[in-house]
Design an enzyme around this catalytic site. Structure first.
Site, PDB file in Angstrom:
ATOM      1  N   ASP A  58       0.853  -1.199   0.000  1.00  0.00           N
ATOM      2  CA  ASP A  58       0.000   0.000   0.000  1.00  0.00           C
ATOM      3  C   ASP A  58       0.886   1.246   0.000  1.00  0.00           C
ATOM      4  OD1 ASP A  58      -2.315   1.458  -0.020  1.00  0.00           O
ATOM      5  OD2 ASP A  58      -3.070   0.742   1.910  1.00  0.00           O
ATOM      6  N   HIS A  99      -9.960  -1.920  -8.124  1.00  0.00           N
ATOM      7  CA  HIS A  99     -10.000  -0.889  -7.068  1.00  0.00           C
ATOM      8  C   HIS A  99      -9.197   0.355  -7.471  1.00  0.00           C
ATOM      9  CE1 HIS A  99      -9.916   1.045  -3.189  1.00  0.00           C
ATOM     10  NE2 HIS A  99      -8.608   0.859  -3.055  1.00  0.00           N
TER      11      HIS A  99
HETATM   12  C1  HEM Z   1      -4.896   2.378  -3.805  1.00  0.00           C
HETATM   13  C2  HEM Z   1      -6.085  -1.164  -0.714  1.00  0.00           C
HETATM   14  C3  HEM Z   1      -9.869   1.465   0.841  1.00  0.00           C
HETATM   15  C4  HEM Z   1      -8.857   4.846  -2.463  1.00  0.00           C
HETATM   16  C5  HEM Z   1      -4.883   1.206  -3.076  1.00  0.00           C
HETATM   17  C6  HEM Z   1      -3.868   0.170  -3.167  1.00  0.00           C
HETATM   18  C7  HEM Z   1      -4.198  -0.809  -2.287  1.00  0.00           C
HETATM   19  C8  HEM Z   1      -5.425  -0.418  -1.655  1.00  0.00           C
HETATM   20  C9  HEM Z   1      -3.419  -2.102  -2.016  1.00  0.00           C
HETATM   21  C10 HEM Z   1      -2.632   0.174  -4.072  1.00  0.00           C
HETATM   22  C11 HEM Z   1      -1.499   0.949  -3.476  1.00  0.00           C
HETATM   23  C12 HEM Z   1      -1.275   2.296  -4.084  1.00  0.00           C
HETATM   24  O1  HEM Z   1      -1.478   2.482  -5.287  1.00  0.00           O
HETATM   25  O2  HEM Z   1      -0.869   3.193  -3.324  1.00  0.00           O
HETATM   26  C13 HEM Z   1      -7.223  -0.753  -0.036  1.00  0.00           C
HETATM   27  C14 HEM Z   1      -7.885  -1.542   0.982  1.00  0.00           C
HETATM   28  C15 HEM Z   1      -8.938  -0.801   1.431  1.00  0.00           C
HETATM   29  C16 HEM Z   1      -8.941   0.451   0.674  1.00  0.00           C
HETATM   30  C17 HEM Z   1      -7.456  -2.929   1.438  1.00  0.00           C
HETATM   31  C18 HEM Z   1      -9.945  -1.112   2.502  1.00  0.00           C
HETATM   32  C19 HEM Z   1      -9.685  -1.881   3.540  1.00  0.00           C
HETATM   33  C20 HEM Z   1      -9.942   2.597   0.058  1.00  0.00           C
HETATM   34  C21 HEM Z   1     -10.970   3.609   0.168  1.00  0.00           C
HETATM   35  C22 HEM Z   1     -10.685   4.563  -0.772  1.00  0.00           C
HETATM   36  C23 HEM Z   1      -9.480   4.147  -1.460  1.00  0.00           C
HETATM   37  C24 HEM Z   1     -12.125   3.589   1.172  1.00  0.00           C
HETATM   38  C25 HEM Z   1     -11.456   5.820  -1.081  1.00  0.00           C
HETATM   39  C26 HEM Z   1     -12.774   5.872  -1.147  1.00  0.00           C
HETATM   40  C27 HEM Z   1      -7.677   4.493  -3.064  1.00  0.00           C
HETATM   41  C28 HEM Z   1      -6.990   5.329  -4.038  1.00  0.00           C
HETATM   42  C29 HEM Z   1      -5.854   4.608  -4.437  1.00  0.00           C
HETATM   43  C30 HEM Z   1      -5.869   3.353  -3.690  1.00  0.00           C
HETATM   44  C31 HEM Z   1      -7.408   6.718  -4.511  1.00  0.00           C
HETATM   45  C32 HEM Z   1      -4.799   5.052  -5.439  1.00  0.00           C
HETATM   46  C33 HEM Z   1      -5.281   4.848  -6.856  1.00  0.00           C
HETATM   47  C34 HEM Z   1      -4.281   5.371  -7.870  1.00  0.00           C
HETATM   48  O3  HEM Z   1      -3.796   6.484  -7.685  1.00  0.00           O
HETATM   49  O4  HEM Z   1      -4.007   4.682  -8.846  1.00  0.00           O
HETATM   50  N1  HEM Z   1      -5.820   0.809  -2.157  1.00  0.00           N
HETATM   51  N2  HEM Z   1      -7.890   0.430  -0.205  1.00  0.00           N
HETATM   52  N3  HEM Z   1      -9.060   2.946  -0.935  1.00  0.00           N
HETATM   53  N4  HEM Z   1      -6.978   3.319  -2.884  1.00  0.00           N
HETATM   54 FE1  HEM Z   1      -7.493   1.851  -1.607  1.00  0.00          FE
END
Ligand code: HEM
Length: 473
Positions: A171, A308
């Site tokens: 992450d 996601h």
């Molecule tokens: C990216 C996991 C909840 C928004 C990521 C990444 C992981 C991850 C593994 C990839 C790492 C990275 O690109 O930095 C999770 C898990 C969640 C969760 C396990 C819940 C337990 C959320 C929530 C939001 C969110 C609630 C917003 C509503 C984002 C965004 C990115 C991201 C904006 C970056 C996308 C990009 O710039 O390409 N998340 N996330 N995440 N997540 Fe989540």
């Protein structure tokens, strides 16, 4: 690197770069004596608050970094009655619970559902002992003017899982770069500071002068059902003939997330993990879902529309690329590792001491805006006016919206990690398409939620000078 554009000695450290320690305590409190609290804030607490400038170099980092933020109720208790210009903040997160966020209220931690949370101290350090020592120091300084409402101890996962969330994915790779603050890495979007800091360039809302350089913090406690997630991957493993069954299960997980567990983006390496690419900051965020010879609206061989990563930041999938709806994320896992018994049964324990998940802080200026300037050009949902542009927007209009991004050959479906189809109901089946590269129209139904919201609150993280001159007496 930083330049003189922003007042980094005045902006709390968690906002732009995060406190990035292996242990972080979120200590939610109720103010029971506001006069005493305000009198201790300037001389006692302010010197402990860590500004951005102190986090930039290792030798200026404190042993325990401290940040402080207030809910609307907290500001009101302190007799700060100015309108900060954001309805979601003013009403509190519970007001968004079902219709906007899709949470089931009965899963909310009682403190988040109640009225006792006035503020939160964020305490980050290398050890829990350091965190607790600083908490004791704060409590002594505040001299009985606050009581604990709730607390959540976050900690990095052990050994080679450090930096990975509980499902196992790296992450904290992709966050926007901020104009005047950070030098962008390849692929990193550069966003105006006013999307994260009140009163800076890009913030279009009228705010009280003292609120400048503060930021809204959306806090969420997101429980993760790890054994259930793992079982789902095994039961629905893809069928690439060149991969083993385990690799096909891994591939499904990577396509649901948009990155492999290592952090390598599936858009760049669609069928095999590439840990070297994952570890290279010059390459691991340098993609935008477009590929020469492939149509952005039909091609899911690289990355599903529903992944996601792609749901929460569609990059070139929106044309022009979206610059209005970005958040700076700082999450840390909480809870223990999965036990052998949970692994054997494929079911998360109901023992509260075994709950695990993500303690998640997202910073943004939740711009109150008229509907139209927020409508991404190719998106086909009904937008309502007066809605936050940050976290709640991403959750409601992107993650929970089966039709987003619009204009695609196949309806993407909701986000397979955090999306919900049932507003306020648990375990409503979700139907993302595109997860199977051999047949992108195939829907792999997800019967169960792997992420369960335990609630949260919206906070305002004031500048250090606002703490000194407006909040303290
Ligand atoms: C990216 C996991 C909840 C928004 C990521 C990444 C992981 C991850 C593994 C990839 C790492 C990275 O690109 O930095 C999770 C898990 C969640 C969760 C396990 C819940 C337990 C959320 C929530 C939001 C969110 C609630 C917003 C509503 C984002 C965004 C990115 C991201 C904006 C970056 C996308 C990009 O710039 O390409 N998340 N996330 N995440 N997540 Fe989540």
């Amino acid at each position: 690197s930083a330049d003189a554009g922003l007042n980094l000695t005045d902006i709390q450290g968690d906002i732009l770069i995060g406190m990035k320690k292996n242990k972080e305590l979120f200590f939610f409190f109720t103010i029971i004596n506001s006069t005493l609290f305000r009198s201790q804030l300037g001389s006692g607490i302010l010197p402990l608050i860590t500004p951005t400038s102190q986090l930039l170099a290792v030798d200026t980092q404190p042993t325990t970094a401290v940040n402080l933020a207030f809910s609307q109720r907290g500001l009101t208790t302190l007799d700060i009655t100015d309108d900060l210009g954001d309805t979601a903040f003013a009403n509190g997160q519970i007001d968004n619970v079902a219709s906007i966020l899709g949470d089931e209220t009965s899963n909310w931690e009682s403190a988040f559902a109640g009225t006792s949370i006035h503020g939160v101290f964020l305490l980050a350090s290398d050890t829990v002992d350091n965190v607790n020592a600083t908490l004791s120091q704060i409590q002594a300084l505040l001299n009985g003017s606050i009581t604990e409402s709730y607390s959540l101890q976050g900690q990095a996962r052990p050994a080679d899982q450090q930096g990975h969330e509980h499902f196992g994915f790296m992450d904290g790779i992709s966050n926007p770069a901020v104009t005047g603050f950070s030098t962008p890495l390849p692929g990193q979007q550069v966003i105006d500071p006013g999307l994260f800091l009140l009163g800076e360039t890009g913030d279009t809302v009228t705010r009280p002068a003292w609120a400048k350089d503060g930021s809204f913090l959306a806090f969420r406690q997101l429980q993760q059902r790890v054994p259930e997630f793992n079982k789902f991957l095994v039961d629905n493993a893809l069928s690439n003939p060149n991969l083993t069954a385990d690799q096909n299960a891994e591939l499904l997980g990577a396509r649901m997330m948009g990155r492999w567990k290592s952090g390598a983006p599936v858009d760049l390496t669609p069928t095999v993990d590439d840990p070297v690419l994952a570890a290279d900051p010059q390459r691991n965020n340098n993609f935008n879902y477009s590929h020469p010879g492939f149509d952005l609206d039909t091609d899911q061989t690289h990355c599903p529309f529903s992944a996601h990563l792609r749901k929460t930041n569609p990059r070139a999938g929106l044309n022009p690329e979206n610059t209005a709806n970005h958040i700076i994320r700082a999450g840390i896992p909480y809870g223990p590792e999965v036990t052998d018994a949970e692994n054997a049964s494929n079911v998360s324990s109901t023992d509260p001491s075994l709950e695990r998940g993500l303690a998640f802080g997202m910073h943004s200026v939740m711009v109150k805006s008229e509907s139209n300037d927020l409508v991404p050009p190719r998106c086909i949902v009904a937008y309502q006016s007066d809605i936050s542009a940050g976290f709640a927007f991403l959750q409601q209009f992107w993650a929970n919206n089966a039709g987003f991004p619009g204009g695609k050959a196949t309806q993407p479906g909701v986000d397979p990690i955090i999306g919900t189809d049932g507003l306020g109901q648990a375990d409503v089946p979700r139907s993302p398409s595109g997860l199977d590269p051999a047949d992108p129209t195939r829907i792999i139904t997800i019967e169960q939620d792997f992420v369960v919201s335990r609630g949260g609150e919206y906070f305002f993280s004031p500048s250090l000078s606002a703490i000194q001159n407006t909040l303290a007496i």
